[in-house]
Design a protein around this motif. Structure first.
Motif, mmCIF file in Angstrom:
data_model
loop_
_atom_site.group_PDB
_atom_site.id
_atom_site.type_symbol
_atom_site.label_atom_id
_atom_site.label_comp_id
_atom_site.label_asym_id
_atom_site.label_seq_id
_atom_site.Cartn_x
_atom_site.Cartn_y
_atom_site.Cartn_z
ATOM 1 N N LEU A 36 0.840 -1.215 -0.019
ATOM 2 C CA LEU A 36 0.089 -0.124 -0.206
ATOM 3 C C LEU A 36 1.055 1.137 -0.107
ATOM 4 N N LYS A 37 1.886 1.256 0.908
ATOM 5 C CA LYS A 37 2.709 2.417 1.007
ATOM 6 C C LYS A 37 3.408 2.611 -0.252
ATOM 7 N N ALA A 41 3.270 5.926 -3.046
ATOM 8 C CA ALA A 41 4.159 6.508 -3.276
ATOM 9 C C ALA A 41 4.103 6.977 -4.789
ATOM 10 N N MET A 42 3.876 5.956 -5.454
ATOM 11 C CA MET A 42 3.601 6.019 -6.944
ATOM 12 C C MET A 42 2.702 7.219 -7.354
ATOM 13 N N GLU A 43 1.617 7.137 -6.507
ATOM 14 C CA GLU A 43 0.524 8.070 -6.463
ATOM 15 C C GLU A 43 1.187 9.660 -6.296
ATOM 16 N N GLU A 44 1.768 9.682 -5.136
ATOM 17 C CA GLU A 44 2.232 11.013 -4.944
ATOM 18 C C GLU A 44 3.347 11.415 -6.007
ATOM 19 N N ILE A 82 11.351 0.291 3.175
ATOM 20 C CA ILE A 82 10.780 -0.844 2.809
ATOM 21 C C ILE A 82 11.801 -1.873 2.019
ATOM 22 N N PHE A 83 12.662 -1.151 1.310
ATOM 23 C CA PHE A 83 13.541 -1.981 0.270
ATOM 24 C C PHE A 83 14.817 -1.877 0.909
ATOM 25 N N ASN A 84 15.140 -1.584 2.385
ATOM 26 C CA ASN A 84 16.308 -1.624 3.062
ATOM 27 C C ASN A 84 17.476 -0.900 2.356
#
Length: 105
Positions: A36-37, A41-44, A82-84
């Motif tokens: 969801l995050k 992010a893509m929408e923002e 999220i992706f470290n």
């Protein structure tokens, strides 16, 4: 975010520490699914793209641009977590890209 709430916040004396920013990011990622995050992010990023396009065409809104830039920055922080991606890794990648840019000057 509601425009008037955003303006009110800009005019306040709010100043979060880096530690508090990281805590908010961590708690938000604990509460909401990471996919969801990523979608948010893509929408923002798309909303920021629209604001930049409006600026180029001459009917941009500086406040709207500032708000979307802040949203995009926050989303980048979510993606780092999220992706470290460490701060050091990201800074190194930025330096590599800026070095290339310097070569184009």
């Amino acid at each position: 975010m509601n425009r008037s709430a955003f303006i009110k916040g800009l005019n306040s004396n709010i100043r979060l520490s880096e530690k508090e920013r990281r805590r908010i990011i961590r708690r938000s990622l604990e509460k909401y699914p990471w996919k969801l995050k990523c979608t948010v992010a893509m929408e923002e990023f798309a909303e920021l793209q629209q604001q930049v396009s409006k600026q180029i065409r001459g009917y941009g809104d500086q406040l709207g641009l500032l708000e979307e830039m802040a949203d995009a920055y926050i989303c980048l922080r979510f993606l780092e977590s999220i992706f470290n991606v460490t701060e050091g890794e990201l800074q190194k990648a930025i330096d590599v890209k800026l070095q290339r840019e310097r070569g184009n000057l």
